[in-house]
Design an enzyme around this catalytic site. Structure first.
Site, mmCIF file in Angstrom:
data_model
loop_
_atom_site.group_PDB
_atom_site.id
_atom_site.type_symbol
_atom_site.label_atom_id
_atom_site.label_comp_id
_atom_site.label_asym_id
_atom_site.label_seq_id
_atom_site.Cartn_x
_atom_site.Cartn_y
_atom_site.Cartn_z
ATOM 1 N N ARG A 46 35.215 81.709 18.093
ATOM 2 C CA ARG A 46 36.123 82.768 17.629
ATOM 3 C C ARG A 46 36.689 83.494 18.831
ATOM 4 O O ARG A 46 35.959 83.811 19.773
ATOM 5 C CB ARG A 46 35.347 83.809 16.801
ATOM 6 C CG ARG A 46 34.899 83.357 15.499
ATOM 7 C CD ARG A 46 34.634 84.476 14.510
ATOM 8 N NE ARG A 46 34.086 85.731 14.985
ATOM 9 C CZ ARG A 46 33.927 86.796 14.224
ATOM 10 N NH1 ARG A 46 34.296 86.755 12.947
ATOM 11 N NH2 ARG A 46 33.406 87.904 14.682
ATOM 12 N N ASP A 56 25.240 89.165 16.937
ATOM 13 C CA ASP A 56 25.710 87.837 17.344
ATOM 14 C C ASP A 56 24.526 86.870 17.314
ATOM 15 O O ASP A 56 23.633 86.935 18.161
ATOM 16 C CB ASP A 56 26.317 87.919 18.751
ATOM 17 C CG ASP A 56 26.993 86.617 19.144
ATOM 18 O OD1 ASP A 56 26.368 85.546 18.994
ATOM 19 O OD2 ASP A 56 28.153 86.656 19.591
HETATM 20 C C1 PRP Z 1 30.097 82.628 15.186
HETATM 21 C C2 PRP Z 1 29.317 81.922 14.077
HETATM 22 C C3 PRP Z 1 30.388 81.202 13.313
HETATM 23 C C4 PRP Z 1 31.542 82.159 13.394
HETATM 24 C C5 PRP Z 1 31.639 82.931 12.129
HETATM 25 O O1 PRP Z 1 30.381 81.770 16.217
HETATM 26 O O2 PRP Z 1 28.328 81.076 14.552
HETATM 27 O O3 PRP Z 1 30.725 79.957 13.873
HETATM 28 O O4 PRP Z 1 31.272 83.050 14.498
HETATM 29 O O5 PRP Z 1 32.774 83.723 12.122
HETATM 30 P P1 PRP Z 1 34.034 83.388 11.208
HETATM 31 O O6 PRP Z 1 33.516 83.051 9.863
HETATM 32 O O7 PRP Z 1 34.825 84.666 11.239
HETATM 33 O O8 PRP Z 1 34.794 82.266 11.831
HETATM 34 P P2 PRP Z 1 31.141 82.235 17.552
HETATM 35 O O9 PRP Z 1 32.541 81.753 17.524
HETATM 36 O O10 PRP Z 1 30.912 83.680 17.806
HETATM 37 O O11 PRP Z 1 30.425 81.352 18.639
HETATM 38 P P3 PRP Z 1 28.870 81.174 19.008
HETATM 39 O O12 PRP Z 1 28.347 80.175 18.041
HETATM 40 O O13 PRP Z 1 28.929 80.658 20.407
HETATM 41 O O14 PRP Z 1 28.192 82.502 18.920
HETATM 42 N N1 URA Z 2 29.281 85.642 14.447
HETATM 43 C C1 URA Z 2 28.052 86.200 14.510
HETATM 44 O O1 URA Z 2 27.169 85.697 15.228
HETATM 45 N N2 URA Z 2 27.823 87.305 13.788
HETATM 46 C C2 URA Z 2 28.746 87.871 12.995
HETATM 47 O O2 URA Z 2 28.448 88.886 12.355
HETATM 48 C C3 URA Z 2 30.021 87.288 12.939
HETATM 49 C C4 URA Z 2 30.265 86.168 13.669
#
Ligand code: PRP
Ligand code: URA
Length: 237
Positions: free
Chosen positions: A132, A230
């Site tokens: 994201r 997170d």
């Molecule tokens: C987080 C999570 C999902 C996403 C959810 O990943 O693991 O993939 O955000 O958010 P959304 O439904 O609004 O798309 P992130 O992109 O933060 O990466 P990470 O797995 O490296 O923490």
């Molecule tokens: N990704 C995360 O890890 N936590 C949230 O709440 C949203 C996106």
């Protein structure tokens, strides 16, 4: 001699049967919530607590992931199978029909791979790297590496957090562009927002998703509230 220690029964407190924010009946038909047992609520309480350190966060998340994987396997098709037992009798049972694979949405989804492997030894696991954007919360696809024959498999799609649904939707589009049938995708998730569920399940009505909990919604940064912060940072860093 009398004991001052309370018996396990008298120490038991009663909680509402469901502490979950949303009832199963309010969800799209293709979304399932795990039963909100006291055990599940206690595990979620640990991982949501900002004071929980990484070791306990990983251990406890892994326990919830195991519950999700076990429930997910209940939704795969089976065919009848009869076996002969060591006492010379037949048992009319079932065996799984069709091959499966896991696909994790990196990075956080990788935390769910071990739980899948614990139940499905030597399962193939593909990876889709989606991140994201920190400002806009829009998902960006960087990389996908999937089993060559994924179009013939049932896919357990793994991501612990479903916020806006953007990352999950992008991952499903990648799977379908590789020939995976929508009705063969089973999305396993720890915490979902109502928005995320509706966005994913309405766009892909034949997919099924299983989540451990549905939270209240999203904050101004599109983080799930109350959520747990997170997930990837808390599990890996
Ligand atoms: C987080 C999570 C999902 C996403 C959810 O990943 O693991 O993939 O955000 O958010 P959304 O439904 O609004 O798309 P992130 O992109 O933060 O990466 P990470 O797995 O490296 O923490
Ligand atoms: N990704 C995360 O890890 N936590 C949230 O709440 C949203 C996106």
């Amino acid at each position: 001699m009398s004991s001052t220690r309370p018996s396990p029964n008298t120490a038991t407190i009663s909680l509402p049967a469901s502490g979950c924010n949303v009832n199963q009946a309010e969800l799209p038909d293709n979304a399932l919530i795990l039963p909100p047992t006291h055990q599940l609520q206690a595990l979620l309480t640990i991982i949501r607590d900002e004071k929980t350190q990484r070791g306990d966060f990983v251990f406890t998340s892994d326990r919830i992931i195991r519950l999700l994987v076990e429930e997910g396997l209940n939704h795969l098709p089976v065919v009848p199978k009869t076996v002969r037992t060591p006492v010379g009798m037949d048992f009319d049972g079932v065996s799984f029909q069709g091959r499966i694979c896991g696909v994790s949405i990196m990075r956080a989804g990788e935390a769910m791979e071990a739980g899948l492997r614990d139940c499905c030894r030597s399962v193939r696991i593909g990876k889709i790297l989606i991140q994201r954007d920190e400002e806009t919360a829009l998902p960006k696809l960087f990389y996908a590496k999937l089993p060559e024959d994924i179009a013939e498999r049932y896919v357990l799609l793994l991501d612990p957090m479903l916020a806006t649904g953007g990352s999950c939707i992008k991952a499903i589009e990648v799977l379908m562009s590789h020939g995976v049938r929508e009705d063969r995708i089973l999305f396993l998730n720890l915490i979902a927002s109502p928005e995320g569920i509706n966005n994913v399940c309405n766009l892909f009505p034949k997919l099924r998703m299983i989540t451990a909990w549905v939270d209240e919604g999203l904050d101004g940064h599109r983080y799930i509230v109350p959520g747990l912060g997170d997930f990837g940072d808390r599990y890996f860093l």
